[in-house]
Design an enzyme around this catalytic site. Structure first.
Site: not given
Length: 513
Positions: A16, A181
């Site tokens: 991420d 997402e």
């Protein structure tokens, strides 16, 4: 001149990624889940070589990880810089709280992070910060009904208090696939773009993008563009599970994309993932109204010969070095991780030695054992621990451990029983436990070693004359084994009960193929 570089640019469990440029320095954050301290932070002046900085979350007031389950804790992180301050926004799944931590650059180049967080009352994960005309917006992903429908949502907030001023409002359902997402908003060519990830975190992962003339949407899908970047249908590529991206500009105004990906190992007919999700980097060129990400294929080797402007920003060749810690610094190296909380009484740095004092907590518990670990960064890698003679077993045990979560791990431990130095294999694979006495040493160990290979992990201990070992399958420590793709393998030192594990040095080194 840098003509080629290798992905990942951060190796091992660094998922991420989010990058911000401040003056001439890039700052990168990554998720850390149940590991402590939380939110990994690195900096670079050339995009290829990164210095690990002290992590962002070092106080319980910032994020309480004590109740974090495996693969939970600190989820996706975003870093931005507004009006002379850093802002990091994330979700702590253990509390299910979304919050911002504010930081300021000090005169010596460190970042001082505020203890008190700014909480935001949104129900979702993967929050992003975008600012325009002095107003701040948070985008995130969350469920909008009882049927499990996910959508990207936006809220305007007061950056000082976290108060929601408008929203949340749905701005995109993605392309219609699963698990939309990882949103990021940016403005380019007088339009707003929503960068997202879809398809789940496995082999169907992909990066998508949507466009709008208005900040609040609607954000339109373009089927000739999406998926923007993926390897979901390229099984032969060494990088897989490409997703969760961030777009940023370098010191010369060129655009780049950072994203996550994995390097699965081929073991027979299986592909197994032990290293976790790692940080990748690709050049970007805006053509017409949409960005073009490199060649469209997420490759391991990036060829910059067709990107002369991007080359100019890469001032140094990429260095991929081994890691050695002689514990001669006043503070613990930022590479080290504990579980869920800091080690206070259990750890001491002194006179070029690390002392780990055992406690009653085990790796299997959702708590904080006397454990310090390093990310496994290569499939073929050796983790070596040189033991100081002042180590003492007393009524405890010490040794090395490799884990991917608290139900999939293995340890090689030395303890004293009836004045004999007993070597034990302790391994847990879900509900199966192996506790096997392997032999006895004549004297206290001088060295532990874990040899990682694509197919196996071999644990060894020696007293200088006698060596005892065991081997196990690397599959037991893979994302496939735990049916989750958040964390990667962590290897470390471990002490139990009354033992004092005194360590002279630790090395993590790539093995020749």
């Amino acid at each position: 001149m840098v003509t080629h570089y290798q992905n990942p640019i951060l190796r091992g469990m660094y998922p991420d990624p989010s990058i911000v440029l401040v003056e001439d320095t890039y700052y990168l954050v990554n998720s850390t889940f149940e590991y402590y301290p939380g939110i990994a932070l690195s900096k670079s002046t050339d995009l290829l070589n990164w210095t690990k900085l002290p992590s962002v979350v070092t106080q319980k007031e910032q994020a309480d990880l004590t109740q974090a389950k495996s693969n939970e804790g600190i989820f996706a992180v975003c870093i931005r810089h507004f009006d002379g301050h850093f802002y990091v926004i994330t979700t702590n799944f253990a509390e299910f709280k979304n919050f911002i931590i504010k930081g300021s650059l000090t005169s010596n180049g460190d970042i001082l992070w505020e203890k008190q967080r700014i909480e935001i009352d949104i129900m979702g994960i993967d929050p992003d910060l975008y600012q325009e005309n002095g107003r701040t917006y948070v985008t995130f992903t969350g469920y909008i009904d009882d049927q499990g429908t996910k959508a990207i949502q936006m809220a305007e907030i007061n950056l000082t208090t976290g108060e929601i001023l408008r929203g949340p409002e749905v701005i995109s359902f993605g392309t219609g696939g699963r698990d939309v997402e990882g949103p990021h908003i940016l403005k380019q060519k007088n339009a707003y773009y929503l960068l997202a990830a879809e398809g789940g975190t496995g082999v169907g992962h992909m990066i998508t993008m949507f466009k709008s003339d208005n900040l609040w949407g609607p954000y339109e899908d373009n089927q000739t563009i999406n998926p923007l970047f993926t390897n979901r249908d390229r099984a032969d590529e060494p990088l897989q599970n490409i997703g969760h991206a961030d777009l940023f500009q370098d010191t010369k105004g060129n655009w780049w994309l950072t994203c996550l990906g994995t390097r699965p190992a081929a073991v027979g007919f299986k592909q197994i993932t032990n290293l976790g999700r790692e940080t990748l980097l690709y050049p970007v060129i805006w053509k017409d109204e949409w960005p073009e990400i490199y060649t469209g294929v997420p490759n391991e080797t990036v060829n910059l010969n067709n990107y002369p402007e991007h080359q100019a920003a890469l001032t140094n060749e990429q260095q991929i070095a081994s890691f050695t810690d002689h514990f001669d610094a006043p503070a613990l190296n930022p590479e080290w991780l504990s579980l869920r909380a800091p080690l206070n009484q259990e750890m001491r740095l002194e006179n070029g030695k690390l002392t780990l004092k055992g406690n009653a907590t085990t790796i299997a518990q959702e708590a904080t054992p006397a454990f310090l670990g390093l990310r496994q960064t290569e499939h073929a890698e050796a983790f070596t621990v040189n033991v100081n003679e002042k180590s003492a077993l007393k009524d405890g045990a010490f040794g090395i451990v490799s884990l991917i979560n608290n139900t999939h791990f293995a340890a090689l431990l030395v303890s004293e029983e009836s004045r004999k130095l007993v070597v034990t294999r302790y391994q847990k694979v879900e509900d199966l436990i192996v506790e096997e006495k392997l032999g006895e040493l004549d004297t206290l160990p001088t060295q532990f070693e874990l040899v990682n290979q694509a197919e196996t992990k071999t644990f060894r201990v020696t007293d200088g004359k006698k060596t005892i070992h065991f081997e196990t399958s690397a599959l037991h420590f893979s994302n496939e084994a735990i049916a989750a793709l958040n964390t990667g393998d962590i290897q470390g030192v471990y002490a139990l009960d009354g033992a004092e594990f005194v360590i002279d040095s630790v090395t993590r080194a790539t093995l020749q193929k």
